[in-house]
Design an enzyme around this catalytic site. Structure first.
Site, PDB file in Angstrom:
ATOM      1  N   LYS A 100      18.281  -3.100 -13.402  1.00 48.19           N
ATOM      2  CA  LYS A 100      19.127  -4.231 -13.012  1.00 48.19           C
ATOM      3  C   LYS A 100      18.786  -4.639 -11.582  1.00 48.19           C
ATOM      4  CE  LYS A 100      23.280  -4.912 -11.216  1.00 48.19           C
ATOM      5  NZ  LYS A 100      22.999  -6.160 -10.466  1.00 48.19           N
ATOM      6  N   GLU A 127      19.547   6.011  -2.694  1.00 43.34           N
ATOM      7  CA  GLU A 127      18.937   5.573  -1.430  1.00 43.34           C
ATOM      8  C   GLU A 127      19.897   4.566  -0.828  1.00 43.34           C
ATOM      9  OE1 GLU A 127      16.413   6.981  -0.213  1.00 43.34           O
ATOM     10  OE2 GLU A 127      15.564   8.008  -1.941  1.00 43.34           O
ATOM     11  N   CYS A 138      16.492  -1.434   5.205  1.00 42.55           N
ATOM     12  CA  CYS A 138      17.211  -0.169   5.381  1.00 42.55           C
ATOM     13  C   CYS A 138      16.598   0.670   6.486  1.00 42.55           C
ATOM     14  CB  CYS A 138      17.225   0.601   4.074  1.00 42.55           C
ATOM     15  SG  CYS A 138      15.575   0.907   3.433  1.00 42.55           S
ATOM     16  N   GLU A 146      26.698   0.232   9.650  1.00 44.45           N
ATOM     17  CA  GLU A 146      25.526  -0.590   9.343  1.00 44.45           C
ATOM     18  C   GLU A 146      25.918  -2.068   9.291  1.00 44.45           C
ATOM     19  OE1 GLU A 146      24.063  -0.741   5.221  1.00 44.45           O
ATOM     20  OE2 GLU A 146      22.073  -0.298   6.005  1.00 44.45           O
TER      21      GLU A 146
HETATM   22  P1  NAD Z   1      24.925  -3.213  -3.026  1.00 42.60           P
HETATM   23  O1  NAD Z   1      25.318  -1.793  -3.043  1.00 42.60           O
HETATM   24  O2  NAD Z   1      25.978  -4.231  -2.773  1.00 42.60           O
HETATM   25  O3  NAD Z   1      24.261  -3.635  -4.405  1.00 42.60           O
HETATM   26  C1  NAD Z   1      23.116  -2.970  -4.907  1.00 42.60           C
HETATM   27  C2  NAD Z   1      23.087  -3.117  -6.421  1.00 42.60           C
HETATM   28  O4  NAD Z   1      24.173  -2.400  -6.987  1.00 42.60           O
HETATM   29  C3  NAD Z   1      23.198  -4.541  -6.915  1.00 42.60           C
HETATM   30  O5  NAD Z   1      22.295  -4.707  -7.991  1.00 42.60           O
HETATM   31  C4  NAD Z   1      24.640  -4.624  -7.397  1.00 42.60           C
HETATM   32  O6  NAD Z   1      24.848  -5.569  -8.417  1.00 42.60           O
HETATM   33  C5  NAD Z   1      24.854  -3.218  -7.925  1.00 42.60           C
HETATM   34  N1  NAD Z   1      26.243  -2.749  -7.966  1.00 42.60           N
HETATM   35  C6  NAD Z   1      27.245  -3.064  -7.110  1.00 42.60           C
HETATM   36  N2  NAD Z   1      28.374  -2.419  -7.466  1.00 42.60           N
HETATM   37  C7  NAD Z   1      28.081  -1.673  -8.557  1.00 42.60           C
HETATM   38  C8  NAD Z   1      28.834  -0.784  -9.388  1.00 42.60           C
HETATM   39  N3  NAD Z   1      30.131  -0.507  -9.151  1.00 42.60           N
HETATM   40  N4  NAD Z   1      28.214  -0.207 -10.436  1.00 42.60           N
HETATM   41  C9  NAD Z   1      26.903  -0.445 -10.679  1.00 42.60           C
HETATM   42  N5  NAD Z   1      26.144  -1.289  -9.939  1.00 42.60           N
HETATM   43  C10 NAD Z   1      26.721  -1.883  -8.882  1.00 42.60           C
HETATM   44  O7  NAD Z   1      23.744  -3.325  -1.957  1.00 42.60           O
HETATM   45  P2  NAD Z   1      23.012  -4.642  -1.455  1.00 42.60           P
HETATM   46  O8  NAD Z   1      23.981  -5.411  -0.624  1.00 42.60           O
HETATM   47  O9  NAD Z   1      22.346  -5.296  -2.609  1.00 42.60           O
HETATM   48  O10 NAD Z   1      21.851  -4.035  -0.523  1.00 42.60           O
HETATM   49  C11 NAD Z   1      22.011  -3.756   0.829  1.00 42.60           C
HETATM   50  C12 NAD Z   1      22.230  -2.269   1.035  1.00 42.60           C
HETATM   51  O11 NAD Z   1      21.151  -1.538   0.469  1.00 42.60           O
HETATM   52  C13 NAD Z   1      22.264  -1.847   2.494  1.00 42.60           C
HETATM   53  O12 NAD Z   1      23.311  -0.933   2.696  1.00 42.60           O
HETATM   54  C14 NAD Z   1      20.922  -1.146   2.707  1.00 42.60           C
HETATM   55  O13 NAD Z   1      20.896  -0.193   3.740  1.00 42.60           O
HETATM   56  C15 NAD Z   1      20.709  -0.536   1.367  1.00 42.60           C
HETATM   57  N6  NAD Z   1      19.297  -0.246   1.143  1.00 42.60           N
HETATM   58  C16 NAD Z   1      18.893   1.055   1.202  1.00 42.60           C
HETATM   59  C17 NAD Z   1      17.555   1.372   1.011  1.00 42.60           C
HETATM   60  C18 NAD Z   1      17.083   2.804   1.068  1.00 42.60           C
HETATM   61  O14 NAD Z   1      15.966   3.067   0.646  1.00 42.60           O
HETATM   62  N7  NAD Z   1      17.880   3.731   1.544  1.00 42.60           N
HETATM   63  C19 NAD Z   1      16.630   0.361   0.733  1.00 42.60           C
HETATM   64  C20 NAD Z   1      17.080  -0.947   0.680  1.00 42.60           C
HETATM   65  C21 NAD Z   1      18.426  -1.244   0.882  1.00 42.60           C
END
Ligand code: NAD
Length: 494
Positions: free
Chosen positions: A180, A256, A290, A392
């Site tokens: 997804k 992650e 990130c 963050e």
């Molecule tokens: P997010 O957590 O809002 O969403 C990520 C994904 O999870 C999306 O596809 C979303 O639809 C899905 N999602 C949200 N709630 C869910 C639930 N309850 N059940 C299942 N799926 C769900 O994150 P974002 O805003 O898309 O991305 C930014 C974040 O990602 C930042 O915190 C960043 O640090 C982190 N990030 C981390 C890494 C790493 O490698 N550590 C890499 C890239 C981004």
């Protein structure tokens, strides 16, 4: 007028429309760029069922070498359509063409090849000869088998890179996947369906479902009982919800998550290189990375000069049409995310920040005036316990603090509940390594940033996540390890 794309779900080798759709705006202009088909609970169920069927059927019967050949073919097919992928990625994300064309799409494609190569390298089984209680011998050896059906859930910040970063290791070690992508940036992941069909992957090996998280596609997927493990990248708070979903059925998770990464700039560093590297780590991808830096600790003797030079770098960013080659900074991914970042900017001011540069919304012209633009921002003077320093933000901003010695630098840098990345800038190898080895972060760069060898482990300490991706470390999550114990009869020494 750009064509409005239809972003469909890809299930069991076929694209499928949905009765529920939502619109996707270009973050640079707010112009409509795509209609996304939201996968229902039934669609997700079909995707998981197709993945299970493929896992037990054609994919299981294929040799590892043949599977890896398909991955390499998929890599080449993406590269042969690079322009289409570049256009779709820019329209969804607003990232500048220089980054999308030179880094994001090539790297997104090459991860498929890289993991095929890593996984086909070798797996050396462990072997042990054991004396049995009745005086015979037993031969023990280990075997790795695919974990099963993997649910992969991605964020929006590097869409194709994140999609193949999840898909490639899962496929390389023989799993099938339901992916997804983020609801904000689903286009390039969806385009992979056609690529995988053309490469010759059996139907059902890769399924791509679109939609939101909570009460939508994401949750349907993580709560599906026939998913064996969940590989998630995103916010720490979402990771918590996903871990709770995974607890039902005792499914494995790889998480992650977020970060609040520190850079330590020491008085003996090459200042020009340190400023350039720090500027890249703060402003690249409009701060939506990130591994980016949001906390900077600088030796007091070079503090003023460092801040002055970093300010020049911030003010030298070229904000503009992401499709123009000179643009260095695009908009944030959405107006919703800009509102979050702007709230953080306002909060920093109330928490006592001195705004060195930025802090608001830039003036943009014509169509760009409707985009989610934000100014690159530098603060000094915030208390270390303020929310601006502890949480963050995920925007193009950082807080710069003077430090008096290495001990103080380590203490401040490690004073976080996260632990994803860190950087140290110093000309003294021993001093830099001593600091890097004491930093609580999954990756520490010395005199550089974002050098990524895909064979190295990748992941975070603390609330930055669980597990390690990258290289052969990804094998741990994507396989089950078995012990086979064969009792030798008659006794080996008779
Ligand atoms: P997010 O957590 O809002 O969403 C990520 C994904 O999870 C999306 O596809 C979303 O639809 C899905 N999602 C949200 N709630 C869910 C639930 N309850 N059940 C299942 N799926 C769900 O994150 P974002 O805003 O898309 O991305 C930014 C974040 O990602 C930042 O915190 C960043 O640090 C982190 N990030 C981390 C890494 C790493 O490698 N550590 C890499 C890239 C981004």
């Amino acid at each position: 007028m750009t064509e409005v794309r239809q972003v469909k779900n890809f299930i069991d080798g076929e694209y499928r429309v949905s009765s529920s759709t939502f619109e996707l705006p270009d973050p640079a202009t707010s112009q409509l760029v795509a209609i996304v088909h939201e996968a229902s609970a039934d669609d997700v169920d079909d995707a998981v069922t197709a993945a299970r069927r493929a896992l037990n059927g054609p994919w299981a019967r294929m040799s590892m070498a043949d599977r890896h050949e398909l991955m390499r073919k998929a890599c080449d097919l993406i590269l042969s359509r690079k322009d289409e992928f570049v256009a779709a990625e820019i329209a969804d994300s607003g990232h500048p063409i220089s980054a999308v064309s030179n880094i994001e799409i090539p790297r997104g494609a090459q991860q498929l090849r890289a993991f095929a190569d890593i996984a086909s390298g070798h797996y050396e089984p462990e072997t042990f000869e054991t004396q049995t209680p009745d005086g015979r011998q037993a031969h023990n050896y280990t075997q790795r088998v695919p974990k099963g059906v993997i649910a992969a859930i991605c964020p929006w910040n590097l869409p194709l890179i994140m999609a193949t970063w999840k898909l490639a290791p899962a496929l390389a070690w023989g799993n099938t996947v339901v992916l997804k992508p983020s609801e904000e940036t689903p286009s390039t992941a969806s385009m992979l369906g056609k690529i995988f069909n053309e490469a010759g992957f059996p139907a059902g090996v890769i399924n791509i479902v679109n939609g939101f998280g909570m009460d939508s596609t994401g949750e349907f997927l993580t709560r599906h009982p026939d998913v064996d493990a969940i590989n998630f990248t995103g916010e720490t708070v979402t990771g918590t919800a996903i871990m709770q979903a995974a607890a039902v059925g005792i499914r494995d998770v790889s998480l992650e998550l977020g970060g609040k990464n520190a850079a330590i700039i020491l008085d003996d560093c090459n200042l020009d290189a340190a400023v350039a590297g720090t500027a890249a780590s703060v402003f690249y991808n409009c701060g939506q990375i990130c591994l980016g830096t949001e906390r900077v600790y600088v030796s007091r003797s070079i503090f003023d000069e460092f801040v002055a030079q970093l300010k020049r770098r911030a003010e030298g960013q070229i904000l503009g049409d992401p499709r123009l080659p000179d643009t260095t900074m695009g908009p944030l991914v959405s107006h919703e995310h800009r509102e979050k970042v702007l709230q953080c900017y306002r909060r920093a001011a109330t928490e006592g920040a001195e705004v060195i540069t930025g802090g608001g919304v830039p003036e943009m012209e014509d169509d760009l005036a409707r985009g989610a633009w934000i100014q690159p921002t530098i603060w000094t003077g915030l208390p270390e316990n303020s929310r601006s320093v502890r949480e963050e933000i995920f925007g193009p901003c950082c807080h710069v603090v003077p430090i008096d010695d290495d001990e103080a630098a380590i203490e401040l840098a490690n004073d976080t509940r996260y632990g994803l990345a860190a950087t140290v800038w110093s000309a003294d190898t021993k001093r830099a390594r001593t600091l890097a080895e004491r930093l609580n972060a999954g990756v520490c760069w010395i005199n550089g940033w974002m050098i990524r060898d895909l064979r190295t482990p990748f992941g975070g300490f603390g609330e930055s996540g669980i597990g390690r991706e990258g290289g052969a470390h990804a094998m741990e999550f994507h396989t089950e390890l078995k012990n086979i114990c064969q009792v030798l009869d008659p006794p080996a020494d008779s």
